[in-house]
Scaffold this motif. Structure first.
Motif, short mmCIF file in Angstrom:
data_model
loop_
_atom_site.label_atom_id
_atom_site.label_comp_id
_atom_site.label_asym_id
_atom_site.label_seq_id
_atom_site.Cartn_x
_atom_site.Cartn_y
_atom_site.Cartn_z
N ILE A 194 -29.35 -2.14 40.44
CA ILE A 194 -28.30 -1.09 40.40
C ILE A 194 -28.92 0.07 40.33
O ILE A 194 -30.05 0.51 39.79
N CYS A 195 -28.54 1.33 41.30
CA CYS A 195 -29.04 2.48 41.30
C CYS A 195 -27.91 3.37 40.88
O CYS A 195 -26.74 3.33 41.23
N HIS A 196 -28.56 4.54 40.24
CA HIS A 196 -27.98 5.83 40.18
C HIS A 196 -28.68 6.97 40.40
O HIS A 196 -29.91 7.07 40.01
N VAL A 197 -28.17 7.80 41.09
CA VAL A 197 -28.80 9.05 41.40
C VAL A 197 -28.02 10.40 40.85
O VAL A 197 -26.94 10.60 41.01
N GLY A 198 -28.76 11.27 39.85
CA GLY A 198 -28.12 12.42 39.30
C GLY A 198 -28.88 13.03 38.27
O GLY A 198 -29.76 12.48 37.81
N ARG A 199 -28.65 14.33 38.19
CA ARG A 199 -29.33 15.24 37.20
C ARG A 199 -29.06 14.61 35.79
O ARG A 199 -27.81 13.99 35.55
N ASN A 259 -33.47 7.24 49.86
CA ASN A 259 -33.01 6.73 50.60
C ASN A 259 -33.52 5.16 50.59
O ASN A 259 -32.82 4.21 50.64
N GLU A 260 -34.64 5.06 49.94
CA GLU A 260 -35.36 3.71 49.93
C GLU A 260 -34.74 3.02 48.82
O GLU A 260 -34.50 1.82 48.79
N TYR A 261 -34.63 3.71 47.79
CA TYR A 261 -33.99 2.94 46.47
C TYR A 261 -32.49 2.58 46.78
O TYR A 261 -32.20 1.52 46.45
N LEU A 262 -31.64 3.49 47.58
CA LEU A 262 -30.30 3.13 47.87
C LEU A 262 -30.36 2.03 48.82
O LEU A 262 -29.48 0.76 48.53
N LYS A 263 -31.17 1.89 49.81
CA LYS A 263 -31.22 0.75 50.62
C LYS A 263 -31.66 -0.65 50.16
O LYS A 263 -31.38 -1.64 50.72
N VAL A 279 -23.08 14.07 47.24
CA VAL A 279 -23.96 14.01 48.29
C VAL A 279 -24.22 12.13 48.16
O VAL A 279 -24.32 11.52 49.23
N THR A 280 -24.67 11.85 47.03
CA THR A 280 -25.18 10.89 46.67
C THR A 280 -24.32 9.67 47.23
O THR A 280 -24.74 8.54 47.47
N LEU A 281 -23.03 9.82 47.02
CA LEU A 281 -21.88 8.82 47.06
C LEU A 281 -21.88 8.56 48.87
O LEU A 281 -21.79 7.49 49.18
N VAL A 282 -22.05 9.67 49.38
CA VAL A 282 -22.16 9.57 51.01
C VAL A 282 -23.30 8.77 51.62
O VAL A 282 -23.27 7.78 52.22
N GLU A 283 -24.47 9.06 50.88
CA GLU A 283 -25.79 8.24 51.26
C GLU A 283 -25.62 6.87 50.73
O GLU A 283 -25.87 6.10 51.57
#
Length: 360
Positions: A194-199, A259-263, A279-283
């Motif tokens: 599971i990945c989360h990207v954000g401040r 990008n690598e973590y999402l993939k 942006v992260t949701l688009v990615e």
């Protein structure tokens, strides 16, 4: 060569900052250059890349520290001493009002206010002042989506420019690629990733993520959560995870290889209290990853591929839905993803061209 002054809070690897950098990389920098006006320095942000690309960085303390009059005076000084600029482009939401006024005082012909959020945490008087100054002094209004634009500009006319990305970085063409990336990133090969990207700020709701993780652990789910980002609450959330014995939750800080973590992931989560158009949701969708988001995330970002699902911020619902995702790892055809990206204008080449048309 023409120059544009980009105004941001910092050059951390956040949504607005990433959008600006994506456009910056695509430009012909012999014709147009970006400089940056920021409130603060950050570690592991985009500062070094900006300098390598030929941009200049200036710092002005926030109005809270200097007072409004001094802030306007300081911004005006940066503009006049380091120009000439063909445009001043502010990404500060309601605080863009002060930037637009400063740019007008400095004789800047093109003054761009850019909305990146659907809600603002400033005090009510500050919001009213900011919106009023934007209405009077911004002569170009831009937003990442319809809801974000209406939140800041009301009934005023604005343009929507999608937060484009370099789509090729996120495509996953086979499961072997995913496995290679998991080994590279030291992920457990047999765990649900599971990945989360954000401040690390309140609106991103990291405490909710920890609560969900604790329930998944209690239910003996084999998983890992990867938190990418930095921010003022990083240490607090890290300590909470330690106190909850959540060794399954991994803190990576600000990284260049999102990008690598999402993939490499099976699921992307975004339980934000509210968002603009992340942006992260688009990615994540570009990487073909299933996305669970809160009801505070605009549906404009949905590719309509069955990858994005909005949920209320109720812990039990999220736990149940994640467990269902563990047992059903459905993949979307890459050709369908590519088509959706092109049709919605999320390719960075399209977004960059639209932005350059505004400047030039």
């Amino acid at each position: 060569m023409k120059r544009v002054l980009q105004v941001l809070g910092s050059l951390q690897r956040g949504g607005a900052e990433t959008m600006v950098m994506n456009v910056y990389r695509q430009m012909n920098r012999s014709d147009l250059q970006f400089d940056f006006l920021l409130k603060e320095k950050v570690n592991d942000g985009y500062e070094q890349e900006v300098k390598a690309l030929g941009g200049h960085i200036f710092y002005v303390e926030s109005p809270k520290k200097t007072g409004v009059k001094n802030y306007i005076k300081n911004v005006k000084a940066v503009i006049e001493q380091n120009g000439p600029y063909c445009a001043v482009h502010s990404h500060m939401n309601v605080m863009s009002g002060l930037i637009m006024f400063s740019a007008w005082l400095s004789g800047i012909n093109l003054r761009i206010s850019h909305s990146h959020s659907t809600r603002f945490t400033n005090s009510f008087p500050t919001i009213i002042l900011g919106k009023t100054l934007i209405k009077i002094f911004a002569n170009k209004k831009v937003a990442c989506g319809q809801k974000a634009g209406k939140a800041l500009f009301g009934q005023s006319k604005f343009s929507v420019i999608p937060n484009g990305i370099d789509t090729a970085k996120y495509y996953v063409y086979d499961e072997n690629t995913r496995s290679i990336l998991r080994r590279k990133l030291n992920m457990k090969l047999d765990a649900f990733q599971i990945c989360h990207v954000g401040r690390f700020v309140d609106v991103k709701n990291h405490k909710f993520i920890l609560e969900v993780a604790r329930e998944l652990k209690n239910d003996n789910v084999n998983f890992q959560v990867h938190l990418l980002g930095d921010g003022e609450l990083f240490d607090e959330i890290h300590q909470m995870a330690n106190e909850m014995n959540l060794e399954e939750v991994c803190f990576h800080g600000s990284v260049e290889n999102v990008n690598e973590y999402l993939k490499a992931s099976d699921l992307f989560i975004l339980p934000s209290k509210y968002e603009g158009l992340p942006v992260t949701l688009v990615e994540a969708q570009s990487a073909g990853v299933k996305c669970l988001v809160s009801n505070g995330v605009p549906t404009e970002a949905d590719f309509n591929l069955g990858l994005m699902e909005a949920l209320p911020l109720e812990k039990d619902i999220w736990v149940t839905r994640i467990k269902q995702c563990v047992s059903n790892k459905k993949r979307i055809a890459q050709s369908d993803i590519e088509s959706a990206i092109r049709n919605r204008g999320y390719d960075i080449r399209d977004s960059a061209n639209k932005m350059l048309e505004v400047y030039l």
